[in-house]
Design an enzyme around this catalytic site. Structure first.
Site, PDB file in Angstrom:
ATOM      1  CG  HIS A  35      -1.851  -1.121   1.314  1.00  0.00           C
ATOM      2  ND1 HIS A  35      -1.811  -2.054   2.319  1.00  0.00           N
ATOM      3  CD2 HIS A  35      -2.870  -1.478   0.503  1.00  0.00           C
ATOM      4  CE1 HIS A  35      -2.766  -2.947   2.117  1.00  0.00           C
ATOM      5  NE2 HIS A  35      -3.422  -2.631   1.024  1.00  0.00           N
ATOM      6  CG  ASP A  64       1.718  -1.292   3.459  1.00  0.00           C
ATOM      7  OD1 ASP A  64       1.243  -1.186   4.600  1.00  0.00           O
ATOM      8  OD2 ASP A  64       1.203  -1.972   2.546  1.00  0.00           O
ATOM      9  CG  ASP A  96      -7.515 -12.374   2.679  1.00  0.00           C
ATOM     10  OD1 ASP A  96      -8.266 -12.555   1.703  1.00  0.00           O
ATOM     11  OD2 ASP A  96      -7.220 -11.246   3.100  1.00  0.00           O
TER      12      ASP A  96
HETATM   13 MN    MN Z   1      -9.191 -11.014   0.645  1.00  0.00          MN
END
Ligand code: MN
Length: 357
Positions: free
Chosen positions: A60, A63, A261
């Protein structure tokens, strides 16, 4: 008709480049509880990245440059170059930068599709800054996860206008940098109730609306496809058919829950096999496309065991690649000719299980 030649396994495997993001080693906070692990420094995440056999990291914008809204362009550039040096020291590359457009007070009701024109302008300005950071990091790709582009109640926004607002924002990014490639990462819901670009079909369609469709593609995330009720391998195939699949976020998802995830292959090995298969069979990665493993470590993991999800997901990709390469293609073709799909079903399951015959 498909002009692709019949699949022949490449002589050498391991041609894929793998990546993950700093958020994939996290502290375990969730909406119902606080962090349970200590933060890990960026340099240490990069060391782990290299040690586990990955080749690059995803970022990002913040980040790379924390709290960038409060910083000058010169300071942003200086901090981004520091991250570039960390990457180089670790022997890694930056795959992409993604503007984090869902944290700011300006993006409460969306970014490019906010009903407030000043907020929309903030989103475009922030996206241009993210492109500048990508250039500093040596990444040629910007990824747009359109987190809050949609609505909490349908009547709060004009859906046709929203689509064109996102197109206009992408056009502004394309104009800002004639070299940058923009990838749209769709997701049907969460955090918004209803996303305006919920699927890969929508993302590909939106790409064609932009000023330079050749520079706009898509990123398929396994979990996001499943949340849309779709098959991730089919979504990848759709992107590939349009020449627009430029990145993937492999993970897994147990049906219609929150975006989990999970480690790649964790829920559904056959579904994971089909994803690796479609990537391998259509030459994904041969033109520099990355395989991102966007997997989240379980909250229950202790501090010193907080990267096993990454290790396991990479190993699963490679194990399934072996299964793709060793599949008996003639036998499969014969069963398809005979329309004996029950036998094909059995053969594929036995192949995955390592049962002979
Ligand atoms: Mn995801």
């Amino acid at each position: 008709m498909d002009s692709q030649p019949a699949y022949t396994p490449p002589g050498a495997k391991g041609e894929y480049r793998f990546s993950f993001g700093p958020w994939n080693i996290d502290e375990g906070a969730d909406p119902f509880g606080p962090p349970v692990r200590q933060p890990v420094a960026m340099a240490e995440k990069m060391r782990v990245c290299r040690e586990l056999g990955f080749h690059g990291m995803q970022f990002h914008d913040d980040d790379a440059v924390p709290e960038l809204d409060t910083k000058s362009a010169a300071e942003i550039g200086r901090q981004a170059r520091q991250v570039r040096r960390l990457l180089e020291d670790a022997g890694l590359e930056a795959e992409f930068v993604a503007p984090r457009l869902w944290f700011s007070p300006c993006t409460i009701d969306g970014a490019y599709t906010s009903n407030d024109p000043q907020c929309r302008q903030y989103a475009v300005d922030r996206s241009r800054t993210a492109i500048d950071i990508a250039n500093e990091l040596g990444a040629r790709t910007l990824v747009l996860w359109l987190a809050r582009e949609g609505s909490y109640i349908r009547e709060s926004k004009n859906p046709r206008v929203e689509v064109l607002q996102i197109r206009d924002a992408i056009d502004a990014m394309l104009a800002h940098d004639p070299q940058i490639t923009i990838l749209i990462e769709p997701k049907p819901n969460e955090p918004v109730d209803s996303a305006i670009i919920p699927t890969i079909g929508h993302a590909v369609g939106l790409a064609y609306l932009t000023a330079d469709p050749a520079r706009v593609g898509c990123l398929v995330e396994t979990a996001h496809s499943i949340l849309a009720g779709l098959d991730p391998a089919d979504d990848m195939a759709y992107g590939l058919a349009h020449g627009k699949l430029r990145s993937v976020h492999l993970n897994d998802q147990g049906g219609l829950k929150f975006d989990q995830d999970k480690s790649f292959g964790s829920y559904n090995l056959r579904r994971a096999f089909n994803q690796v298969r479609v990537l391998e069979e259509y030459g994904y990665g041969r033109n520099g496309e990355w395989v991102g493993l966007d997997v989240k470590v379980m909250r229950t993991q202790k501090q010193d065991a907080n990267t096993k999800h990454l290790r396991n997901s990479l190993a699963m990709f490679k194990a399934l690649l072996d299964k793709v390469v060793s599949l008996d293609r003639e036998r499969e073709a014969e069963l398809i000719r005979e329309r004996d799909y029950e036998e094909l079903d059995r053969y594929l399951l036995h192949h995955l299980l390592g049962i002979a015959g």
